[in-house]
Design a protein around this motif. Sequence first.
Motif, mmCIF file in Angstrom:
data_model
loop_
_atom_site.group_PDB
_atom_site.id
_atom_site.type_symbol
_atom_site.label_atom_id
_atom_site.label_comp_id
_atom_site.label_asym_id
_atom_site.label_seq_id
_atom_site.Cartn_x
_atom_site.Cartn_y
_atom_site.Cartn_z
ATOM 1 N N LYS A 2 0.836 -1.198 0.000
ATOM 2 C CA LYS A 2 0.000 0.000 0.000
ATOM 3 C C LYS A 2 0.868 1.245 0.000
ATOM 4 C CE LYS A 2 -3.444 2.092 -0.642
ATOM 5 N NZ LYS A 2 -4.342 1.851 -1.779
ATOM 6 N N ARG A 3 1.934 1.238 0.761
ATOM 7 C CA ARG A 3 2.823 2.401 0.794
ATOM 8 C C ARG A 3 3.512 2.595 -0.564
ATOM 9 N NH1 ARG A 3 5.328 2.715 6.952
ATOM 10 N NH2 ARG A 3 3.708 1.441 7.913
ATOM 11 N N PHE A 4 3.890 1.491 -1.185
ATOM 12 C CA PHE A 4 4.515 1.597 -2.502
ATOM 13 C C PHE A 4 3.516 2.144 -3.522
ATOM 14 C CE2 PHE A 4 6.009 -0.227 -6.589
ATOM 15 C CZ PHE A 4 7.265 0.355 -6.621
ATOM 16 N N GLY A 10 1.674 6.624 -6.849
ATOM 17 C CA GLY A 10 0.599 7.557 -7.151
ATOM 18 C C GLY A 10 1.046 9.003 -7.058
ATOM 19 N N ILE A 11 1.825 9.310 -6.031
ATOM 20 C CA ILE A 11 2.354 10.668 -5.889
ATOM 21 C C ILE A 11 3.286 10.981 -7.057
ATOM 22 C CG2 ILE A 11 3.676 12.255 -4.429
ATOM 23 C CD1 ILE A 11 2.972 10.421 -2.061
ATOM 24 N N SER A 12 4.097 9.996 -7.450
ATOM 25 C CA SER A 12 5.036 10.191 -8.568
ATOM 26 C C SER A 12 4.290 10.576 -9.834
ATOM 27 C CB SER A 12 5.838 8.912 -8.818
ATOM 28 O OG SER A 12 6.549 8.515 -7.671
ATOM 29 N N ARG A 13 3.228 9.845 -10.137
ATOM 30 C CA ARG A 13 2.461 10.118 -11.359
ATOM 31 C C ARG A 13 1.781 11.488 -11.286
ATOM 32 N NH1 ARG A 13 0.867 4.674 -10.182
ATOM 33 N NH2 ARG A 13 2.036 3.188 -11.462
ATOM 34 N N GLY A 14 1.264 11.819 -10.090
ATOM 35 C CA GLY A 14 0.604 13.110 -9.933
ATOM 36 C C GLY A 14 1.557 14.271 -10.113
ATOM 37 N N LEU A 15 2.752 14.138 -9.551
ATOM 38 C CA LEU A 15 3.728 15.220 -9.659
ATOM 39 C C LEU A 15 4.273 15.325 -11.081
ATOM 40 C CD1 LEU A 15 4.941 17.371 -7.883
ATOM 41 C CD2 LEU A 15 6.786 15.808 -7.278
ATOM 42 N N LEU A 16 4.420 14.199 -11.752
ATOM 43 C CA LEU A 16 4.846 14.224 -13.154
ATOM 44 C C LEU A 16 3.825 14.982 -14.000
ATOM 45 C CD1 LEU A 16 6.714 13.340 -15.466
ATOM 46 C CD2 LEU A 16 5.388 11.215 -15.606
ATOM 47 N N TYR A 17 2.553 14.770 -13.708
ATOM 48 C CA TYR A 17 1.504 15.481 -14.449
ATOM 49 C C TYR A 17 1.626 16.984 -14.235
ATOM 50 C CZ TYR A 17 -3.047 17.214 -15.862
ATOM 51 O OH TYR A 17 -4.043 17.938 -16.461
ATOM 52 N N LEU A 18 1.818 17.399 -12.989
ATOM 53 C CA LEU A 18 1.923 18.834 -12.699
ATOM 54 C C LEU A 18 3.134 19.457 -13.386
ATOM 55 C CD1 LEU A 18 1.109 18.959 -8.865
ATOM 56 C CD2 LEU A 18 -0.439 19.399 -10.779
ATOM 57 N N GLU A 25 -10.100 5.221 -0.344
ATOM 58 C CA GLU A 25 -9.403 3.953 -0.571
ATOM 59 C C GLU A 25 -7.907 4.062 -0.288
ATOM 60 O OE1 GLU A 25 -11.102 1.254 -1.199
ATOM 61 O OE2 GLU A 25 -12.956 2.467 -1.166
ATOM 62 N N LEU A 26 -7.510 5.139 0.365
ATOM 63 C CA LEU A 26 -6.111 5.393 0.694
ATOM 64 C C LEU A 26 -5.236 5.597 -0.535
ATOM 65 C CD1 LEU A 26 -5.483 2.975 3.704
ATOM 66 C CD2 LEU A 26 -5.907 5.427 3.776
ATOM 67 N N ASN A 27 -5.856 6.044 -1.630
ATOM 68 C CA ASN A 27 -5.088 6.435 -2.801
ATOM 69 C C ASN A 27 -4.656 7.880 -2.628
ATOM 70 O OD1 ASN A 27 -5.465 3.957 -4.298
ATOM 71 N ND2 ASN A 27 -7.600 4.603 -4.542
ATOM 72 N N PRO A 28 -3.415 8.210 -2.984
ATOM 73 C CA PRO A 28 -2.927 9.568 -2.756
ATOM 74 C C PRO A 28 -3.529 10.568 -3.719
ATOM 75 C CG PRO A 28 -1.303 8.326 -3.975
ATOM 76 C CD PRO A 28 -2.394 7.355 -3.622
ATOM 77 N N LYS A 29 -3.667 11.782 -3.253
ATOM 78 C CA LYS A 29 -4.081 12.882 -4.113
ATOM 79 C C LYS A 29 -3.285 14.104 -3.700
ATOM 80 C CE LYS A 29 -8.069 13.779 -1.116
ATOM 81 N NZ LYS A 29 -9.520 13.998 -1.036
ATOM 82 N N ILE A 30 -2.735 14.793 -4.667
ATOM 83 C CA ILE A 30 -1.976 16.001 -4.378
ATOM 84 C C ILE A 30 -2.966 17.139 -4.189
ATOM 85 C CG2 ILE A 30 -0.254 17.626 -5.238
ATOM 86 C CD1 ILE A 30 1.015 15.340 -6.776
ATOM 87 N N SER A 31 -2.970 17.717 -2.995
ATOM 88 C CA SER A 31 -3.934 18.770 -2.675
ATOM 89 C C SER A 31 -3.203 19.977 -2.102
ATOM 90 C CB SER A 31 -4.971 18.232 -1.680
ATOM 91 O OG SER A 31 -4.336 17.761 -0.506
ATOM 92 N N ASP A 32 -3.955 20.908 -1.557
ATOM 93 C CA ASP A 32 -3.412 22.112 -0.935
ATOM 94 C C ASP A 32 -2.552 22.904 -1.926
ATOM 95 O OD1 ASP A 32 -2.748 24.072 0.821
ATOM 96 O OD2 ASP A 32 -1.460 22.842 2.099
ATOM 97 N N VAL A 50 2.493 14.203 2.015
ATOM 98 C CA VAL A 50 1.295 13.401 2.264
ATOM 99 C C VAL A 50 1.262 13.152 3.758
ATOM 100 C CG1 VAL A 50 0.135 11.201 1.879
ATOM 101 C CG2 VAL A 50 1.285 12.326 -0.007
ATOM 102 N N ALA A 51 0.496 13.960 4.465
ATOM 103 C CA ALA A 51 0.556 13.889 5.919
ATOM 104 C C ALA A 51 -0.800 13.905 6.597
ATOM 105 C CB ALA A 51 1.386 15.060 6.452
#
Length: 244
Positions: free
Chosen positions: A23-25, A30-38, A62-69, A53-54
């Motif tokens: 799950k951590r991996f 997920g964070i990697s893909r989100g940041l690549l998109y940005l 579902e504990l999937n990451p999302k880049i927010s704030d 992610v804190a």
Amino acid sequence: MPNKSLDFFIFDQHRKVVLSWQKRFDIIMGISRGLLYLHQDSRVRIIHRTLRVATSRDLDDELNPKISDFGIARIFGNNQWEAKTKRVIGTYGYLSPEYAIDGKYSVKSDIFGFGVTLLELISGRKNIGFHHPDHYHSLLGHAWLLWNKGKGLELIDPCLKESYIEFEVLRCIQVGLLCVQKLPTGRPEMSSVLLMLSSEGVALPQPKEPGFFTERSTTDIDTFTGEGRSDTGTTFTITVVDAR
């Protein structure tokens, strides 16, 4: 069911619920893909400036990451790679050296924050308020010391001992250390990060010294934790006005 806050699952030592390595991996990827998109795939280049992610708002149900704030995020032009500000705003512990000290930010400052987050997910401990009985380095310094001694696996959260995959953990630690290197020129682009994390056959360079690799005093640690030495610590927003 818990409130699905990452603080609860990983950083709350009094109510820890095991979040598996897989799950951590998945969160890391997920964070990697989100940041690549940005940084690369969106219509405009977006610099987040306080990536982490804190809290529960950084994960869905579902504990999937999302880049927010995105309150302090900045949009860069097509040919713009770096900017500078006199007001440094962000979450202490995730700010790159060049941003925290000189107000310079770029995709590489986001990469630094990603590296901190990656090492926190592996260890289950926060960079801020990190304490070790043998030294007064932050989590980044501790990871660097272990890596140089060939003891990288000692960084892993003890509750993951039955679920982790050794080569994945070591590769993630190495990528995390590459991302938090002191000099921004040495940090990889997000496209390279994603490739290194997802491809076993890709050779990784050896990381160099991380940012802020200096031992803190006990006074510094007490100041940032608020209640003496702490494994969990706190995060907060800081504003530094540059008089130059």
